[in-house]
Design a protein around this motif. Structure first.
Motif, mmCIF file in Angstrom:
data_model
loop_
_atom_site.group_PDB
_atom_site.id
_atom_site.type_symbol
_atom_site.label_atom_id
_atom_site.label_comp_id
_atom_site.label_asym_id
_atom_site.label_seq_id
_atom_site.Cartn_x
_atom_site.Cartn_y
_atom_site.Cartn_z
ATOM 1 N N ASN A 57 27.554 59.537 26.267
ATOM 2 C CA ASN A 57 27.904 60.923 26.609
ATOM 3 C C ASN A 57 29.288 61.088 27.250
ATOM 4 O O ASN A 57 29.730 62.235 27.450
ATOM 5 N N GLY A 58 29.931 59.986 27.587
ATOM 6 C CA GLY A 58 31.226 60.148 28.236
ATOM 7 C C GLY A 58 31.934 58.837 28.494
ATOM 8 O O GLY A 58 31.462 57.755 28.123
ATOM 9 N N VAL A 59 33.112 58.955 29.126
ATOM 10 C CA VAL A 59 33.979 57.818 29.450
ATOM 11 C C VAL A 59 34.081 57.732 30.967
ATOM 12 O O VAL A 59 34.349 58.746 31.634
ATOM 13 N N MET A 60 33.886 56.531 31.539
ATOM 14 C CA MET A 60 33.963 56.339 32.984
ATOM 15 C C MET A 60 35.116 55.392 33.323
ATOM 16 O O MET A 60 35.242 54.336 32.685
ATOM 17 N N VAL A 61 35.905 55.755 34.354
ATOM 18 C CA VAL A 61 37.077 54.985 34.774
ATOM 19 C C VAL A 61 36.783 54.335 36.122
ATOM 20 O O VAL A 61 36.238 54.975 37.032
ATOM 21 N N HIS A 62 37.159 53.045 36.275
ATOM 22 C CA HIS A 62 36.941 52.269 37.498
ATOM 23 C C HIS A 62 38.248 51.612 37.938
ATOM 24 O O HIS A 62 39.206 51.513 37.163
ATOM 25 N N HIS A 63 38.294 51.103 39.176
ATOM 26 C CA HIS A 63 39.317 50.124 39.563
ATOM 27 C C HIS A 63 38.614 48.806 39.907
ATOM 28 O O HIS A 63 37.440 48.792 40.284
ATOM 29 N N THR A 64 39.349 47.691 39.794
ATOM 30 C CA THR A 64 38.739 46.363 39.851
ATOM 31 C C THR A 64 38.681 45.748 41.248
ATOM 32 O O THR A 64 37.922 44.803 41.463
ATOM 33 N N VAL A 65 39.526 46.217 42.169
ATOM 34 C CA VAL A 65 39.709 45.596 43.486
ATOM 35 C C VAL A 65 40.204 44.152 43.308
ATOM 36 O O VAL A 65 39.789 43.232 44.024
ATOM 37 N N THR A 66 41.091 43.962 42.335
ATOM 38 C CA THR A 66 41.670 42.638 42.073
ATOM 39 C C THR A 66 43.168 42.782 41.892
ATOM 40 O O THR A 66 43.715 43.891 41.814
ATOM 41 N N SER A 67 43.844 41.624 41.815
ATOM 42 C CA SER A 67 45.279 41.595 41.556
ATOM 43 C C SER A 67 45.570 40.450 40.596
ATOM 44 O O SER A 67 45.039 39.348 40.761
ATOM 45 N N GLY A 68 46.385 40.715 39.595
ATOM 46 C CA GLY A 68 46.699 39.697 38.596
ATOM 47 C C GLY A 68 45.968 39.954 37.305
ATOM 48 O O GLY A 68 44.729 40.060 37.290
ATOM 49 N N ALA A 69 46.729 40.037 36.211
ATOM 50 C CA ALA A 69 46.133 40.416 34.931
ATOM 51 C C ALA A 69 45.135 39.367 34.425
ATOM 52 O O ALA A 69 44.011 39.700 34.020
ATOM 53 N N CYS A 102 40.140 49.089 35.580
ATOM 54 C CA CYS A 102 41.607 49.108 35.631
ATOM 55 C C CYS A 102 42.097 48.243 36.786
ATOM 56 O O CYS A 102 41.609 48.369 37.922
ATOM 57 N N GLU A 103 43.034 47.364 36.482
ATOM 58 C CA GLU A 103 43.553 46.429 37.481
ATOM 59 C C GLU A 103 44.233 47.176 38.632
ATOM 60 O O GLU A 103 45.289 47.784 38.474
ATOM 61 N N ASN A 104 43.623 47.132 39.810
ATOM 62 C CA ASN A 104 44.188 47.759 41.004
ATOM 63 C C ASN A 104 43.386 47.305 42.216
ATOM 64 O O ASN A 104 42.163 47.155 42.136
ATOM 65 N N ARG A 105 44.062 47.104 43.329
ATOM 66 C CA ARG A 105 43.364 46.655 44.544
ATOM 67 C C ARG A 105 42.432 47.728 45.095
ATOM 68 O O ARG A 105 41.519 47.431 45.858
ATOM 69 N N GLY A 106 42.699 48.969 44.778
ATOM 70 C CA GLY A 106 41.813 50.040 45.237
ATOM 71 C C GLY A 106 41.941 50.356 46.705
ATOM 72 O O GLY A 106 41.017 50.925 47.298
ATOM 73 N N ASP A 107 43.113 50.024 47.305
ATOM 74 C CA ASP A 107 43.306 50.295 48.729
ATOM 75 C C ASP A 107 44.088 51.579 48.986
ATOM 76 O O ASP A 107 44.388 51.905 50.133
ATOM 77 N N GLY A 108 44.412 52.299 47.936
ATOM 78 C CA GLY A 108 45.190 53.538 48.094
ATOM 79 C C GLY A 108 46.673 53.303 48.208
ATOM 80 O O GLY A 108 47.447 54.268 48.197
ATOM 81 N N ARG A 109 47.105 52.031 48.328
ATOM 82 C CA ARG A 109 48.524 51.711 48.426
ATOM 83 C C ARG A 109 49.052 50.999 47.182
ATOM 84 O O ARG A 109 50.241 51.079 46.881
ATOM 85 N N ASP A 110 48.164 50.288 46.502
ATOM 86 C CA ASP A 110 48.560 49.591 45.275
ATOM 87 C C ASP A 110 48.948 50.636 44.228
ATOM 88 O O ASP A 110 48.154 51.534 43.902
ATOM 89 N N PRO A 111 50.155 50.562 43.682
ATOM 90 C CA PRO A 111 50.610 51.622 42.761
ATOM 91 C C PRO A 111 49.909 51.568 41.407
ATOM 92 O O PRO A 111 49.386 50.531 40.993
ATOM 93 N N TRP A 112 49.932 52.710 40.746
ATOM 94 C CA TRP A 112 49.434 52.837 39.380
ATOM 95 C C TRP A 112 50.650 53.071 38.479
ATOM 96 O O TRP A 112 51.161 54.190 38.407
ATOM 97 N N PRO A 113 51.127 52.054 37.786
ATOM 98 C CA PRO A 113 52.289 52.252 36.917
ATOM 99 C C PRO A 113 52.002 53.284 35.828
ATOM 100 O O PRO A 113 50.860 53.436 35.380
#
Length: 324
Positions: A42-54, A130-141
């Protein structure tokens, strides 16, 4: 009711939308279908990983954790905008959420605030970590945000959904905060704008108003310098010097006027040429100096009459010294 997209159709839809796609190992058969159904979606869900490094991020989403087997999403989107396909089928990404939110997604209307944990979201949503630390400071290119936009638009096109079918994990359950660092409303606006164009066509971004170059004003004409007055010779004459000069001039004129009497008293012959001339000049100068028009033309310090200074009346003691 929407059946899940096939693996080949998913790759084709993503590539048509301009997504850079990479398959991870045996992603086409990697799933959790043994634990329950997948679909209807029924839909698409977006997450962040709380990780760093591809590399580490992609491996984690494919394998999972000791307490939660993979795949943890259908794809991992790294910061460079690459979409790494990690599974096809049921994935452990959504978990329990609010039934009212699912109903709003199906109806494509405004989402209510989630407050229940009464429905499993894994059968109903495509999941993208989506690769991101999820701390609100890690940028989203921008490359990563653009990839999220394109992935969501590709699946919406395939199923005939609108952008309202795209949600964040935090909008599904009040137990999560992802994705943190960008607004889902803004992402839905981006997806909606892309869906107005054919697949792969980049929507035109609003142009910033063009700033006109500053006008070069002609230089102002230089203000001509004031013409200097010719320097005055000597220092200004003091009052005492003026009185002295005036006295000398007046005395000389008086002597010139009385010269005939002195000549007669000295018994000087009137026929002498020099005496006659002197007498004539003295008489003429005396008459000229006595003329009113000549007195007006002469400088003040040469005039024969000096006005007496005026004196202000004493203040009236009865009124305190001031005018009434």
């Amino acid at each position: 009711m929407s059946a899940p997209i096939g693996a080949a159709a998913l790759v084709a839809a993503l590539k048509a939308e301009g997504v850079k796609v990479k398959g991870v190992r045996s992603w086409r058969s990697h799933n959790r279908n043994a634990r329950g159904p997948w679909g209807p979606v029924n839909g698409v869900m977006v997450h962040h990983t709380v990780t760093s490094g591809a590399a580490q991020t992609v491996d984690l989403i494919y394998r999972g954790r000791s307490d939660l087997p993979g795949p943890l999403a259908h794809a991992a989107i790294t910061k460079d905008g690459t979409v790494h396909l990690t599974g096809h089928g049921r994935a452990n990404h959504a978990g329990l959420g609010d039934r009212d939110v699912l109903a709003a997604v199906i109806d494509e209307r405004t989402l209510p605030a989630p407050n229940g944990q009464d429905v499993d979201g894994n059968p109903h949503f495509y999941g993208f970590e989506c690769e991101n630390r999820g701390d609100g400071r890690d940028p989203w290119p921008e490359a990563q945000l653009d990839a999220i936009e394109r992935v969501a638009a590709a699946l919406c096109r395939h199923h005939g959904w609108h952008a309202a079918s795209v949600i964040g994990h935090r909008e599904w359950t009040n137990q999560k905060t992802d994705p943190r660092g960008f607004a889902m409303d803004e992402m839905r606006r981006r997806v909606a704008a892309r869906l107005k164009h054919p697949p792969g066509q980049q929507p035109q971004k609003p142009k910033k108003p063009h700033k006109k170059p500053p006008r070069h004003k002609p230089p102002k004409k230089p203000t001509p310098a004031p013409t200097p007055h010719p320097p005055q010779k000597g220092q200004p004459m003091s009052d005492a010097a003026r009185r002295t000069v005036r006295t000398i001039v007046q005395t000389t004129l008086s002597l010139a006027a009385s010269l005939p009497i002195l000549v007669d008293a000295a018994d000087v012959p009137h026929t002498a040429a020099g005496v006659g001339t002197a007498l004539a000049v003295a008489a003429a100068a005396t008459r000229i100096m006595q003329n009113d028009q000549v007195q007006k033309l002469l400088p003040k310090w040469l005039r024969s009459a000096v006005p007496a200074p005026t004196q202000e009346p004493d203040p009236d003691p009865a009124t305190g010294g001031g005018a009434v």
